[in-house]
Each structure stands twice: as C-alpha cells, then as structure tokens.
Motif scaffolding. Structure first.
Motif, PDB file in Angstrom:
ATOM      1  N   ALA A   3       0.846  -1.197   0.000  1.00  0.00           N
ATOM      2  CA  ALA A   3       0.000   0.000   0.000  1.00  0.00           C
ATOM      3  C   ALA A   3       0.876   1.240   0.000  1.00  0.00           C
ATOM      4  N   GLY A   4       0.515   2.205  -0.848  1.00  0.00           N
ATOM      5  CA  GLY A   4       1.210   3.479  -0.901  1.00  0.00           C
ATOM      6  C   GLY A   4       0.242   4.620  -0.652  1.00  0.00           C
ATOM      7  N   ILE A   5       0.763   5.714  -0.070  1.00  0.00           N
ATOM      8  CA  ILE A   5      -0.059   6.870   0.277  1.00  0.00           C
ATOM      9  C   ILE A   5       0.494   8.090  -0.444  1.00  0.00           C
ATOM     10  N   SER A   6      -0.386   8.888  -1.053  1.00  0.00           N
ATOM     11  CA  SER A   6       0.042  10.063  -1.800  1.00  0.00           C
ATOM     12  C   SER A   6       0.368  11.214  -0.855  1.00  0.00           C
ATOM     13  N   SER A   7       0.935  12.270  -1.433  1.00  0.00           N
ATOM     14  CA  SER A   7       1.284  13.446  -0.640  1.00  0.00           C
ATOM     15  C   SER A   7       0.047  14.082  -0.015  1.00  0.00           C
ATOM     16  N   ALA A   8      -0.999  14.287  -0.823  1.00  0.00           N
ATOM     17  CA  ALA A   8      -2.206  14.931  -0.304  1.00  0.00           C
ATOM     18  C   ALA A   8      -2.899  14.066   0.733  1.00  0.00           C
ATOM     19  N   ALA A   9      -2.930  12.758   0.501  1.00  0.00           N
ATOM     20  CA  ALA A   9      -3.620  11.862   1.427  1.00  0.00           C
ATOM     21  C   ALA A   9      -2.857  11.711   2.742  1.00  0.00           C
ATOM     22  N   TRP A  10      -1.536  11.867   2.711  1.00  0.00           N
ATOM     23  CA  TRP A  10      -0.756  11.697   3.936  1.00  0.00           C
ATOM     24  C   TRP A  10      -1.235  12.658   5.020  1.00  0.00           C
ATOM     25  N   ASP A  11      -1.391  13.911   4.674  1.00  0.00           N
ATOM     26  CA  ASP A  11      -1.810  14.896   5.673  1.00  0.00           C
ATOM     27  C   ASP A  11      -3.210  14.613   6.174  1.00  0.00           C
ATOM     28  N   ARG A  12      -4.084  14.118   5.304  1.00  0.00           N
ATOM     29  CA  ARG A  12      -5.465  13.853   5.702  1.00  0.00           C
ATOM     30  C   ARG A  12      -5.588  12.614   6.574  1.00  0.00           C
ATOM     31  N   ILE A  13      -4.756  11.590   6.309  1.00  0.00           N
ATOM     32  CA  ILE A  13      -4.904  10.319   7.017  1.00  0.00           C
ATOM     33  C   ILE A  13      -4.026  10.256   8.261  1.00  0.00           C
ATOM     34  N   TYR A  14      -2.785  10.749   8.136  1.00  0.00           N
ATOM     35  CA  TYR A  14      -1.845  10.588   9.248  1.00  0.00           C
ATOM     36  C   TYR A  14      -1.470  11.903   9.919  1.00  0.00           C
ATOM     37  N   GLY A  15      -1.353  12.992   9.153  1.00  0.00           N
ATOM     38  CA  GLY A  15      -0.909  14.240   9.752  1.00  0.00           C
ATOM     39  C   GLY A  15       0.503  14.103  10.299  1.00  0.00           C
ATOM     40  N   GLY A  16       0.927  15.066  11.076  1.00  0.00           N
ATOM     41  CA  GLY A  16       2.232  14.986  11.701  1.00  0.00           C
ATOM     42  C   GLY A  16       3.367  15.073  10.706  1.00  0.00           C
ATOM     43  N   PRO A  17       4.550  14.556  11.078  1.00  0.00           N
ATOM     44  CA  PRO A  17       5.709  14.616  10.187  1.00  0.00           C
ATOM     45  C   PRO A  17       5.435  13.898   8.867  1.00  0.00           C
ATOM     46  N   ARG A  18       6.142  14.338   7.820  1.00  0.00           N
ATOM     47  CA  ARG A  18       5.967  13.773   6.489  1.00  0.00           C
ATOM     48  C   ARG A  18       7.283  13.205   5.984  1.00  0.00           C
ATOM     49  N   PRO A  19       7.231  12.156   5.170  1.00  0.00           N
ATOM     50  CA  PRO A  19       8.446  11.718   4.467  1.00  0.00           C
ATOM     51  C   PRO A  19       8.986  12.881   3.633  1.00  0.00           C
ATOM     52  N   LYS A  20      10.284  13.110   3.709  1.00  0.00           N
ATOM     53  CA  LYS A  20      10.812  14.371   3.170  1.00  0.00           C
ATOM     54  C   LYS A  20      10.736  14.471   1.653  1.00  0.00           C
ATOM     55  N   GLU A  21      10.659  13.352   0.931  1.00  0.00           N
ATOM     56  CA  GLU A  21      10.598  13.418  -0.531  1.00  0.00           C
ATOM     57  C   GLU A  21       9.204  13.104  -1.076  1.00  0.00           C
ATOM     58  N   LEU A  22       8.200  13.123  -0.220  1.00  0.00           N
ATOM     59  CA  LEU A  22       6.840  12.843  -0.684  1.00  0.00           C
ATOM     60  C   LEU A  22       6.221  14.106  -1.272  1.00  0.00           C
ATOM     61  N   HIS A  23       5.826  14.034  -2.524  1.00  0.00           N
ATOM     62  CA  HIS A  23       5.227  15.159  -3.221  1.00  0.00           C
ATOM     63  C   HIS A  23       4.408  14.621  -4.388  1.00  0.00           C
ATOM     64  N   GLU A  24       3.671  15.479  -5.044  1.00  0.00           N
ATOM     65  CA  GLU A  24       2.915  15.046  -6.217  1.00  0.00           C
ATOM     66  C   GLU A  24       3.873  14.854  -7.391  1.00  0.00           C
ATOM     67  N   LEU A  25       3.648  13.836  -8.170  1.00  0.00           N
ATOM     68  CA  LEU A  25       4.482  13.578  -9.334  1.00  0.00           C
ATOM     69  C   LEU A  25       4.367  14.744 -10.305  1.00  0.00           C
ATOM     70  N   PRO A  26       5.503  15.308 -10.747  1.00  0.00           N
ATOM     71  CA  PRO A  26       5.426  16.405 -11.727  1.00  0.00           C
ATOM     72  C   PRO A  26       4.958  15.912 -13.090  1.00  0.00           C
ATOM     73  N   VAL A  27       4.512  16.850 -13.907  1.00  0.00           N
ATOM     74  CA  VAL A  27       4.239  16.576 -15.313  1.00  0.00           C
ATOM     75  C   VAL A  27       5.512  16.831 -16.105  1.00  0.00           C
ATOM     76  N   PHE A  28       5.857  15.910 -16.993  1.00  0.00           N
ATOM     77  CA  PHE A  28       7.041  16.046 -17.832  1.00  0.00           C
ATOM     78  C   PHE A  28       6.568  16.290 -19.263  1.00  0.00           C
ATOM     79  N   SER A  29       6.890  17.466 -19.774  1.00  0.00           N
ATOM     80  CA  SER A  29       6.368  17.877 -21.073  1.00  0.00           C
ATOM     81  C   SER A  29       7.511  18.212 -22.017  1.00  0.00           C
ATOM     82  N   GLY A  30       7.585  17.476 -23.114  1.00  0.00           N
ATOM     83  CA  GLY A  30       8.585  17.742 -24.133  1.00  0.00           C
ATOM     84  C   GLY A  30       7.962  18.342 -25.370  1.00  0.00           C
ATOM     85  N   GLU A  31       8.752  18.434 -26.418  1.00  0.00           N
ATOM     86  CA  GLU A  31       8.262  19.022 -27.662  1.00  0.00           C
ATOM     87  C   GLU A  31       7.146  18.189 -28.285  1.00  0.00           C
ATOM     88  N   LYS A  32       7.171  16.875 -28.067  1.00  0.00           N
ATOM     89  CA  LYS A  32       6.196  16.002 -28.732  1.00  0.00           C
ATOM     90  C   LYS A  32       5.309  15.235 -27.763  1.00  0.00           C
TER      91      LYS A  32
END
Length: 343
Positions: free
Chosen positions: A64-93
């Motif tokens: 089971a994995g927990i997203s960045s937004a869900a972490w604060d809602r379900i657990y609160g408190g300290p967060r894993p330091k590299e937990l964030h929303e996956l960026p969008v990667f946009s190239g020329e094509k």
C-alpha cells in the motif's frame, strides 16, 4: 531492552519475487473516509495473511502506498521528506500524465489470480462508501516475463543486497525502511509497432528481441529506451530502481498495455528517467518508445513500513487558533508564527 537492541521496522513486501498475476488499484479517499482508510491500512497485513494462508506457496502480497495529499489527511504529523505530487514532464512532442486525485495505491501480487481477486474484494468491502476507484488494472505474466511489445521487461532489476540498497529509504528517520513508488499505465499502438521490422523494434528498445542481450554502445541509438533510462550519480555510479511491470489488455477492445511500477529509495531517480523520456536528454532527444506507447495515468506514493501501517503514531494535536489581536500598547511581545508549506 535498550534502544540500540530494537528490531528495525519491517518493510512492506516491495521486494517480493516477480509473480504470474497482479492487480493495480488506485483510489481516491472521499471526504470523511480518512478514518476508514486508516483502519483498513492497519488491518491490511491481517487480511493478506487470511487469504494467503489458502495457498502459502503462491506468494500473495499487497503493498500500500499513500500520496502526498492523502498523507496529511490520514496521518498528519511529520511527512516523508521526498513525498510530493508527481510532476508533469512535457517535451516538444510527448507529455506525461498525472492522476492528481489518486490517494492510495494497492499493488497486489501472487502466482494465482484468484488470491489477488479475493484480497482485493476484502479490501473494497472495507473501503466501499469511503473511496472512489480511479483505476483498476489486472496484470499477467506474459511468456518469459515479456511485455506485449515482445521484449523481456525488468532485466536490469537489482538482485541480492542491491534490492534493499535501491528501494529502502535510509536517511529520513522516522521514515527509514519505507520506499517510494511511481506508477504509470501505458497503452500501446500495436498496429504501428508491429509495422516495424524486428531490427527496427530492437533499435527503439536497445535490446535484442529474442536473446534479451543489450545492444552495444555503437549499435544502440541515443534515443533508445535503454539509453535514456540509465541514471548515474555524480561519481558515475548507476542508480537502480526495482520494476515489477505487468502487461495487461483486452484484445476484443483493441487494448494492449504495460503497467509500469517502480520502487525506489528516492523518487528523484525515477523522475530523472521520466524527464529523459519525455523531455529528452539532451532536450528533444526523447524516448522513441513514446511514439508507440501513451501514458494514461501517473502518480507517486510513499510506502510506509508494515509496522507503521499497523501501529501509526498518534497525530499531533491541532494547533490552537491565534489569540485575538490586543489593543495597541498592550502587546504581549509574542512574534508572529510562520508556517512553511511543501509540495
């Protein structure tokens, strides 16, 4: 028992052996469903044991994995330091896809699909009314661990002690021995792919199709999938991730796909791979496989240890609201508080 004698927390089964069947389930936790989700996550290991006991040799696991937004809602408190929303990667094509609403990932694996099916049924019985299903994919082992494009998938996975070194966090107490995971669902244009000769397909992937041998540096194009997915650190050491990709499809609906799932100790490694694929390295030199494979989902999750899920720490109490402003000249001498935010 002294603190130094405590057993390290038990990771979830991120490094379980490759299996013949898998289910990938993404759900959004509805407003008010947070406690239901938290209770289910705490009981997940028990549900897995109850189903897996029917055939102990089938290797049933559920991560089971927990997203960045869900972490604060379900657990609160300290967060894993590299937990964030996956960026969008946009190239020329080509541009990647982010499933921002995905709060929880369930990655079920076994050598029997019925065990995965039964465990998913129990999970959804507990979550029904508290979550919205965003995506559900049933994967299968295809011949000798090949994808539907015909190439062996996961050849470069780490082995032995290298697995833990690649996937377990080791510098973020109290979140050590957890992992990060990125998922993407790709659909393939099989007509266009099959119009290529075998030799042309090998240049897209960077491997021989039959033998799975990597092409030499002289043969391998700079825009091949293999060339753009090798990531190194500043010292030139290759950085591994653990893939457990699975093919899926519905031929009657002309649907053929690969579900990418990669476990890592740092999401930066997979994000660099995705940047190379979509933007290109250098920019414009994108991964040729994207001319035949289109992403339809994408999300990043933190995978806590099994110990954390079963017995999460108590969330800190909500801060008290600031006191009403005092009249001029009667300041209590307390400076203003400042909250930092993180994505």
């Amino acid at each position: 028992m002294q603190a130094g004698d405590l057993e390290p927390p038990e990771p979830q089964a991120v490094s379980a052996p490759l299996t013949r069947a898998a289910i990938f389930l993404l759900v959004q936790v509805d407003a008010g469903g947070e406690q239901t989700a938290k209770d289910l996550l705490a009981d997940l290991a028990g549900l897995q044991r109850a189903v897996g006991f029917r055939d102990a040799g089938a290797g049933l696991t559920c991560v089971a994995g927990i997203s960045s937004a869900a972490w604060d809602r379900i657990y609160g408190g300290p967060r894993p330091k590299e937990l964030h929303e996956l960026p969008v990667f946009s190239g020329e094509k080509h541009t990647s896809v982010v499933t921002a609403e995905a709060d929880l990932l369930f990655h079920l694996r076994a050598d029997r699909h019925d065990l995965c099916f039964e465990l998913e049924t129990l999970i959804m019985d507990r979550l029904r009314g508290a979550v919205t299903v965003l995506d559900e994919v049933q994967g299968f082992r295809y011949f000798d661990a090949r994808d539907v494009l015909g190439f062996v998938d996961g050849t470069e996975n780490p082995t032995g002690r290298g697995v833990e070194q690649a996937v377990l966090v080791d510098d973020d107490e109290p979140f050590n021995r957890g992992s990060y995971v990125v998922v993407q669902k790709y659909l393939h244009d099989m007509r266009a792919w099959n119009a290529l000769t075998t030799e042309q397909q090998e240049l897209v992937i960077g491997r021989r199709k039959l033998s799975d041998v990597e092409l030499s540096d002289e043969e391998k194009p700079a825009d091949s999938h293999i060339a753009l997915n090798v990531i190194t650190d500043d010292e030139g050491n290759e950085l591994d991730i653990l893939r457990d990709n699975m093919p899926f499809g519905r031929p009657g609906h002309d649907e053929f796909g690969t579900y990418f799932i990669g476990y890592t100790k740092s999401p930066a490694v997979i994000e660099k791979m995705l940047d190379n694929m979509f933007v290109g390295s250098p920019p414009g030199n994108y991964d040729r496989i994207l001319d035949f494979s289109t992403p339809h989902t994408g999300a990043l999750f933190y995978v806590p240890t099994a110990d954390f899920l079963e017995d999460p720490p108590d969330a800190p109490p909500e801060p008290e609201p600031p006191a009403a402003a005092t009249p001029a000249g009667t300041s209590l001498g307390i400076g203003s508080l400042r909250r930092s935010t993180r994505s």
